[in-house]
Design an enzyme around this catalytic site. Structure first.
Site, PDB file in Angstrom:
ATOM      1  N   TRP A  20       0.860  -1.188   0.000  1.00  0.00           N
ATOM      2  CA  TRP A  20       0.000   0.000   0.000  1.00  0.00           C
ATOM      3  C   TRP A  20       0.893   1.234   0.000  1.00  0.00           C
ATOM      4  CZ3 TRP A  20      -2.180   2.537   4.875  1.00  0.00           C
ATOM      5  CH2 TRP A  20      -3.140   3.505   4.556  1.00  0.00           C
ATOM      6  N   LYS A  29     -13.455  -0.880   6.464  1.00  0.00           N
ATOM      7  CA  LYS A  29     -14.023  -1.774   5.461  1.00  0.00           C
ATOM      8  C   LYS A  29     -15.028  -2.752   6.053  1.00  0.00           C
ATOM      9  CE  LYS A  29     -10.494  -0.106   2.991  1.00  0.00           C
ATOM     10  NZ  LYS A  29      -9.556   0.909   3.478  1.00  0.00           N
ATOM     11  N   ASP A  32      -0.441  -5.129   9.446  1.00  0.00           N
ATOM     12  CA  ASP A  32      -1.512  -4.200   9.063  1.00  0.00           C
ATOM     13  C   ASP A  32      -2.746  -5.040   8.726  1.00  0.00           C
ATOM     14  OD1 ASP A  32      -3.160  -2.227   8.118  1.00  0.00           O
ATOM     15  OD2 ASP A  32      -1.774  -1.461   6.610  1.00  0.00           O
TER      16      ASP A  32
END
Length: 401
Positions: free
Chosen positions: A132, A248, A213
């Site tokens: 990311w 999310k 993460d």
């Protein structure tokens, strides 16, 4: 002369900039597959039923809007810690995990990076290749030098586990290794449980510091199976960090709800780490917001509401898998002859399509379909209304090579 005169215009963020370009596009049939957001069949961010129920109760309750402690809402931290590590985690039971509410996943990463900059300022940070985009920014702005370890094999469109392990074995003790728990962003390629066991062995042997993460718990296999990295590392007695987010899997993007967890050597060390992490929080944003944490903690603390949440989360997970299957079969039926099995073997919101930068630019310029130059497409943005257009465009580009 202005104090700001030395500053140049910063480049646009690759993800946020793509969204800006999409918004400025006047084409009526444009499609945004660039932003990392789960969208339902109507192309909208869903308001989960469990979230809506709690919000109604919170709105009906008169309460002042006071500050939370620097570490956040205590009840939230307890239930989130259990969700991330599991109720039977020895690390949790023995009190060696310190947890703080954070401002979503990015805030959690930044708090963790700030604490590591205090504890181990000379360490190097390794990111997966690719990773990311914001990972590099978070850690370099915290003062670290970053590098990469091998992760994605473009030839096989899968994890290069042997390359990854070799790079970890070559890392200096104390090196901070940022890893994705599940739904790897941007590739969608995850480590298997057996591969996590192998990574844990090398991490332990080389005395590395994993920083996990976890932004998509429950959107790959299940809530429980997606916590496997924490189980493997915890049972091995490794010191590690976890940043988790509820953007999310709860649809709480704008509420910025997350947490940072430090798995330490013992409860005394956890207490010391917590005290220092609160100082990092104090310097960044003083204390976190209340609304999102109240929603998450209420749902996770209620057997009924948690059951509803896991059901809704399962439906989201199943829809993503369905979109992958429809996308793959559509491309195959359109005459794309290359192996497309990677589309359905990848997990989570993203598919690493393998399209090149010129191909992604063509996808935007000719077809008004937006994805990142890296080839990342958000399959969670596909639906019955835009699927045929996307298949037609992508198949034409793939067949023209």
């Amino acid at each position: 002369m202005s104090v700001f005169s030395c500053l140049e215009t910063a480049p646009r963020d690759p993800i946020m900039g793509m969204t800006e370009a999409y918004m400025a596009d006047p084409a009526p049939d444009k499609v945004n597959l660039g932003v990392g957001v789960y969208l339902d069949e109507t192309g909208k961010i869903p308001l989960m039923m469990c979230v809506q129920a709690v919000e109604q109760d919170l709105a009906a309750t008169r309460r002042p809007h006071g500050y939370l402690p620097m570490s956040g809402m205590a009840g939230y931290n307890t239930v989130v810690q259990e969700l991330v590590f599991g109720p039977s985690s020895s690390a949790v039971i023995t009190g060696r995990v310190a947890t703080l509410q954070a401002v979503a996943g990015t805030g959690a990463l930044r708090v963790g990076a700030g604490l590591l900059a205090l504890a181990s300022p000379d360490s190097k940070v390794l990111l997966s290749d690719p990773s990311w985009e914001n990972h590099d920014l978070v850690f370099t702005r915290a003062g670290f030098t970053t590098g990469t370890y091998r992760y994605y094999d473009a030839a096989t469109r899968s994890v290069d586990i042997e390359g990854m392990l070799d790079d970890l074995r070559a890392a200096d003790p104390g090196t901070i290794v940022v890893m994705h728990a599940s739904c790897h962003n941007p590739t969608g390629c995850d480590l298997t449980h057996d591969e996590w066991d192998r990574v844990t062995e090398v991490v332990q042997e080389r005395e590395l510091v994993p920083f996990i993460d976890m932004a998509y718990q429950g959107l790959s296999l299940s809530v429980i199976q997606d916590m496997y990295p924490m189980t493997a590392l915890g049972e091995a007695g490794v010191n590690f960090l976890v940043a988790n987010s509820f953007s999310k899997n709860f649809g709480l993007y704008g509420e910025r709800v997350g947490a940072i967890h430090f798995a330490t050597s013992d409860s005394a060390e956890a207490t010391r780490v917590l005290s220092q992490a609160k100082i990092v929080v104090r310097s960044l944003y003083s204390n976190p917001p209340t609304q999102g944490a109240a929603i998450v903690s209420t749902i996770l603390s209620s057997r009924e509401l948690r059951g509803i949440w896991e059901k809704e989360l399962g439906e989201m997970r199943d829809r993503i898998k369905k979109m992958r299957a429809v996308f793959r079969s559509g491309l195959e039926n359109a005459g794309v002859t290359q192996d497309l099995s990677y589309i359905t073997s990848q997990a989570g919101l993203f598919s690493y399509s393998g399209l090149t930068v010129p191909q992604m630019q063509r996808l935007r310029n000719e077809f008004h379909i937006y994805g990142l130059d890296s080839g990342r497409l958000c399959v969670a943005g596909l639906n019955a209304f835009n699927m045929d257009r996307v298949i037609e465009a992508v198949s034409e580009i793939m067949k023209s090579e």
